[in-house]
Design a protein around this motif. Sequence first.
Motif, PDB file in Angstrom:
ATOM      1  N   LEU A  77       0.849  -1.190   0.000  1.00 46.93           N
ATOM      2  CA  LEU A  77       0.000   0.000   0.000  1.00 46.93           C
ATOM      3  C   LEU A  77       0.883   1.238   0.000  1.00 46.93           C
ATOM      4  CD1 LEU A  77      -1.496  -2.303   2.010  1.00 46.93           C
ATOM      5  CD2 LEU A  77      -3.295  -0.552   1.910  1.00 46.93           C
ATOM      6  N   LYS A  78       0.413   2.254  -0.707  1.00 51.66           N
ATOM      7  CA  LYS A  78       1.166   3.507  -0.767  1.00 51.66           C
ATOM      8  C   LYS A  78       0.258   4.647  -0.325  1.00 51.66           C
ATOM      9  CE  LYS A  78       0.083   4.392  -5.630  1.00 51.66           C
ATOM     10  NZ  LYS A  78       0.639   4.642  -6.951  1.00 51.66           N
ATOM     11  N   TYR A  79       0.878   5.770  -0.012  1.00 52.89           N
ATOM     12  CA  TYR A  79       0.157   6.954   0.458  1.00 52.89           C
ATOM     13  C   TYR A  79      -0.221   7.814  -0.742  1.00 52.89           C
ATOM     14  CZ  TYR A  79       1.563   5.785   5.198  1.00 52.89           C
ATOM     15  OH  TYR A  79       1.753   5.139   6.387  1.00 52.89           O
ATOM     16  N   SER A  80      -1.499   8.214  -0.800  1.00 48.21           N
ATOM     17  CA  SER A  80      -1.949   9.109  -1.864  1.00 48.21           C
ATOM     18  C   SER A  80      -1.575  10.538  -1.502  1.00 48.21           C
ATOM     19  CB  SER A  80      -3.462   8.964  -2.066  1.00 48.21           C
ATOM     20  OG  SER A  80      -4.153   9.373  -0.883  1.00 48.21           O
ATOM     21  N   ASN A  81      -1.984  11.459  -2.361  1.00 46.51           N
ATOM     22  CA  ASN A  81      -1.655  12.867  -2.108  1.00 46.51           C
ATOM     23  C   ASN A  81      -2.290  13.379  -0.828  1.00 46.51           C
ATOM     24  OD1 ASN A  81      -0.164  12.959  -4.435  1.00 46.51           O
ATOM     25  ND2 ASN A  81      -1.893  13.622  -5.716  1.00 46.51           N
ATOM     26  N   GLY A  82      -3.416  12.770  -0.479  1.00 54.69           N
ATOM     27  CA  GLY A  82      -4.096  13.210   0.747  1.00 54.69           C
ATOM     28  C   GLY A  82      -3.647  12.463   1.969  1.00 54.69           C
ATOM     29  N   GLY A  83      -2.622  11.594   1.837  1.00 58.88           N
ATOM     30  CA  GLY A  83      -2.125  10.841   2.972  1.00 58.88           C
ATOM     31  C   GLY A  83      -2.968   9.621   3.294  1.00 58.88           C
ATOM     32  N   VAL A  84      -3.828   9.221   2.375  1.00 51.20           N
ATOM     33  CA  VAL A  84      -4.689   8.044   2.589  1.00 51.20           C
ATOM     34  C   VAL A  84      -4.010   6.851   1.925  1.00 51.20           C
ATOM     35  CG1 VAL A  84      -6.965   7.057   2.189  1.00 51.20           C
ATOM     36  CG2 VAL A  84      -6.719   9.515   2.616  1.00 51.20           C
ATOM     37  N   LEU A  85      -4.045   5.677   2.602  1.00 52.83           N
ATOM     38  CA  LEU A  85      -3.460   4.460   2.052  1.00 52.83           C
ATOM     39  C   LEU A  85      -4.355   3.902   0.956  1.00 52.83           C
ATOM     40  CD1 LEU A  85      -2.124   2.625   5.231  1.00 52.83           C
ATOM     41  CD2 LEU A  85      -0.789   3.713   3.414  1.00 52.83           C
ATOM     42  N   GLU A  86      -3.705   3.498  -0.115  1.00 50.86           N
ATOM     43  CA  GLU A  86      -4.438   2.858  -1.230  1.00 50.86           C
ATOM     44  C   GLU A  86      -3.572   1.725  -1.776  1.00 50.86           C
ATOM     45  OE1 GLU A  86      -2.989   5.957  -4.730  1.00 50.86           O
ATOM     46  OE2 GLU A  86      -5.099   5.918  -4.060  1.00 50.86           O
ATOM     47  N   PRO A  87      -4.219   0.644  -2.257  1.00 48.13           N
ATOM     48  CA  PRO A  87      -3.440  -0.527  -2.726  1.00 48.13           C
ATOM     49  C   PRO A  87      -2.582  -0.169  -3.933  1.00 48.13           C
ATOM     50  CG  PRO A  87      -5.755  -1.099  -2.379  1.00 48.13           C
ATOM     51  CD  PRO A  87      -5.671   0.380  -2.275  1.00 48.13           C
ATOM     52  N   ALA A  88      -1.341  -0.701  -3.948  1.00 46.64           N
ATOM     53  CA  ALA A  88      -0.426  -0.497  -5.079  1.00 46.64           C
ATOM     54  C   ALA A  88      -0.093  -1.816  -5.766  1.00 46.64           C
ATOM     55  CB  ALA A  88       0.860   0.181  -4.620  1.00 46.64           C
ATOM     56  N   LYS A  89       0.221  -2.861  -5.009  1.00 46.12           N
ATOM     57  CA  LYS A  89       0.556  -4.171  -5.563  1.00 46.12           C
ATOM     58  C   LYS A  89      -0.041  -5.237  -4.667  1.00 46.12           C
ATOM     59  CE  LYS A  89       3.486  -3.469  -9.054  1.00 46.12           C
ATOM     60  NZ  LYS A  89       3.379  -4.087 -10.374  1.00 46.12           N
ATOM     61  N   VAL A  90      -0.294  -6.420  -5.246  1.00 45.04           N
ATOM     62  CA  VAL A  90      -0.761  -7.555  -4.479  1.00 45.04           C
ATOM     63  C   VAL A  90      -0.065  -8.798  -4.996  1.00 45.04           C
ATOM     64  CG1 VAL A  90      -2.768  -7.871  -5.991  1.00 45.04           C
ATOM     65  CG2 VAL A  90      -2.778  -8.847  -3.699  1.00 45.04           C
ATOM     66  N   TYR A  91       0.441  -9.632  -4.093  1.00 47.75           N
ATOM     67  CA  TYR A  91       1.123 -10.867  -4.435  1.00 47.75           C
ATOM     68  C   TYR A  91       0.437 -12.011  -3.697  1.00 47.75           C
ATOM     69  CZ  TYR A  91       4.843  -7.561  -5.674  1.00 47.75           C
ATOM     70  OH  TYR A  91       5.557  -6.532  -6.193  1.00 47.75           O
ATOM     71  N   LYS A  92       0.224 -13.113  -4.406  1.00 50.39           N
ATOM     72  CA  LYS A  92      -0.319 -14.294  -3.748  1.00 50.39           C
ATOM     73  C   LYS A  92       0.788 -15.000  -2.993  1.00 50.39           C
ATOM     74  CE  LYS A  92      -4.121 -15.077  -6.960  1.00 50.39           C
ATOM     75  NZ  LYS A  92      -4.765 -16.028  -7.883  1.00 50.39           N
ATOM     76  N   LEU A  93       0.488 -15.379  -1.727  1.00 51.78           N
ATOM     77  CA  LEU A  93       1.521 -15.982  -0.887  1.00 51.78           C
ATOM     78  C   LEU A  93       1.935 -17.355  -1.399  1.00 51.78           C
ATOM     79  CD1 LEU A  93       2.979 -14.954   1.619  1.00 51.78           C
ATOM     80  CD2 LEU A  93       1.470 -16.371   3.010  1.00 51.78           C
ATOM     81  N   LYS A  94       1.028 -18.023  -2.159  1.00 51.17           N
ATOM     82  CA  LYS A  94       1.371 -19.371  -2.645  1.00 51.17           C
ATOM     83  C   LYS A  94       2.477 -19.322  -3.708  1.00 51.17           C
ATOM     84  CE  LYS A  94      -2.168 -19.513  -6.277  1.00 51.17           C
ATOM     85  NZ  LYS A  94      -3.320 -20.254  -6.783  1.00 51.17           N
ATOM     86  N   HIS A  95       2.707 -18.133  -4.302  1.00 49.59           N
ATOM     87  CA  HIS A  95       3.766 -18.005  -5.303  1.00 49.59           C
ATOM     88  C   HIS A  95       5.083 -17.555  -4.697  1.00 49.59           C
ATOM     89  CE1 HIS A  95       1.086 -18.749  -8.624  1.00 49.59           C
ATOM     90  NE2 HIS A  95       0.275 -17.760  -8.260  1.00 49.59           N
TER      91      HIS A  95
END
Length: 883
Positions: A77-95
């Motif tokens: 998760l990364k911080y947007s311009n307003g300081g709100v967290l938003e998803p950036a990347k997702v990885y499956k743990l099985k990989h």
Amino acid sequence: MARSSADDMELKRSCEAGILSKEKAAETVAMCMRVAKGRGVWGKAGKLGSRHMAKPRVLAITTKAKGQRTKAFVRVLKYSNGGVLEPAKVYKLKHLSKVEVVQNDPSGCTFLLGFDNLRSQSVSPPQWTMRNKDDRNRLLMCILNMCKEILGEIPKVVGMDIVEMAMWAKENTPVKVTQVSTKDGPIESVVGEGDSQVAVEKDLVSQAEEEDIEALLGTYVMAIGEAEAFSERMKRELVALESANVYALMETESVVEEVLEGLEIATICVEDMDEWLGIFNIKLRHMREDIQSIEWRNNRLELQSVSNVALSNELDKMLVLLQIPPEYEASLTGGSFDEGNMVKNIEACEWLTSAIKNLEASNVDPIYVKLRAIREKRAEFVLLKCTFVRRASEFLRNYFPSLIDFMLNDKGNFSQRGQLQRPDHADMRYKCRTYARLLQYIKSLDKSCLTPLRKAYCHSLNLLIRREAREFSNELRSGSKASKSSTPLFEGPASANQSISITDTSADAYCKMITVFIPLLVDESSFFAHFMCFDVSALAPSDESDNNNPVAEAKSTSLSTLEPSGTVAKASNSSAELGVLNQCLQELLDGIQEDFYAIVDWAFKLDPLSCVSMHGITDRYLSGQKAEVAGYVHVLLDDLETRISILFSRFVDDACYQIEKYERNVRQIGVVPYIPRFSQLAARMEQYINGSRDLVDQAYTKIVTIMFVTLEKIAQVEPKYVDIVLLENYAAFQHSLYDLANVVPTLAKYYHQASEAYEQACSRHINLVIYIHFEKLFQFARRIEELMYNMSPEEIPFQVGMSKVDFRKMLKSSLSGLDKTINAMYRKLQKNITAEELLPSLWEKCKKEFLDKYATFLKLIYKIYPSETVISVNEMRDTLASL
């Protein structure tokens, strides 16, 4: 110690809110932690050297229940311009396949997560940097525990010891103090953080594995403490073993003395043996020298014996080359050249040719070239060759004239009165073919001897062919007694019943002459080229039928037996050889063209149109003669075609002259005579065409052009009747050539030209007749058209001579007595027309033209005088139809 971001519940709630805003199904955040993302490597100074600055990120370990299964994810998760967290990347743990701690980072807080499903493996994965080792270990332990719990296995761990990780997890498990209410009061209870969760995580290392590891480590430590005692023990054992070895050596002294005595006795024996071996070596060296001497003498004897045998064999071979067989010597020096002896003569020629070839310097060993026997025998063979070639050439020079004289003396070989005799040279060629192989060997032995033989053959055969052609031509002309045909020319009075019967006797005579003698000349040329050993290509045999191509009658003579090897020689197409052949063919066939010229001239005198048929026949034969050995025949046909074209051109020029000199000073009435005569001439010429029609088309073009030019001049004699003369004659031209124009493209072109001229003459004549009888009417219309260029239609009635009163007067004078005027028009058309069959069509054209002009007149009148009453077009049409 600073508080870890993993315990920040506000951060956890922010992560859950950010994930829930993008995903439909809710996910549970197991752990989230702030990290720094980078892609560089650690330098010597311990600082991150990267192409990109480290970026703040949040790593969250999440789970999502799907039925009975649970899926785990690693979310960035990364911080947007307003300081709100938003998803950036997702990885499956099985990989997740690898967890690697970066070794270049001295602090050990940077690690990599390797996934096996990334699209581009060439790009380095991102590096995650924690604030301290405890945060790193806490996050990695969460990931490893979740992999073992959900997937049943853990990924590969690089850069850190998993046992140390387990020990760290055991030591750093947070303890929570909780109060339990009892009857006696609240009691504090110590509970681990792992025990407080509803779902207890499994340890990375079990209790049994941990005990085994501790026992192993204890043993290892104990061994290190007893190392000095172990070293002392080993030294004592070494000293004991060395003392035992020295004692054993002292006990074996007597045995060593016995061994030394045996070695001394053996040394004495070896010295005696060496002395004896030296003596034997000297004796063997002497014996080896004697053997080598004996072998050298034996080798020389053997070599001499082998050389004597090889020399004997070589001399035997040389004697075979130098010896002349008696039977061949008799044939070469004094044998007869009769047909019965030709087999022996050919065999002798073959032997002599090979013998001379074998004694050539290129085929004999260089050491034998200068031998006296070789030189003398070579000279003897050359003398024998000259003798044989001279005898054979003298025989053939006498044989060819005698063979031709025999045929000349037999009258049955030539045409006689009342009987045409086709030349037949099959028997002569059969007899000549007997000596074909002999000519081949004469050429190989002495090529210069062929020239007189060729001249003798050409001179003799020329006499025979010329006599055959002369007798055949004379009999053709004497056998054709037909009277001179009535070829329609253009002088004298025209006769409607003039005969146009076809007498094709002269053309048939020429066709027979060509059909018989051209194939004969081609065959003789081909036979001569092969028989006299010219290296040129032969005529290709024609496989077409006699009806389609008369050249098919020229049967190709098979001359494969003329080659010494039994096969047809390949053509070299040498320009020099071809030039000599053409000279010989000219001597062979020269003079025969006179008989062909006589037939052509005779046929032209009988019927000039026979030139059309003769030209077509000649052109067909000319296109069929393409072989090199038929060059003179091609020249002959070309000359005949030129002569025929000249004669026919003379005939066409005479016809054109007769048309041009037609009397032009007298008024012409009706159709000129040369138009119907031309149709008769064209009909006959079409019947004579046999092949190419270029000659006839050229004649048509020349004659018709003169006809039309002359017709225009004749029409100008009386200007008053120009159009009448033209339309009558052009109509007669079309009528007489209608059938031929449908099949002859050249005549069709002139047919259309005459049709256009006829229409133009009709139009001019009809307009003249109309204007004569309705002159005032159309002059008034022309005056209106001229005024309309400069003024409006309303102003025209006010002009001088254009008032309504003037218009009524003009209309009354022009249309009063309309019946009489129209009848006068008809009589005017009828007055000067000699061809009555043209009158109906002319009258119809006249009525149509008058109605068109009258309709145009009414359109003008309606614009200028709209209130005036005038006869309508329909009324005028009815009036014309009633008359």
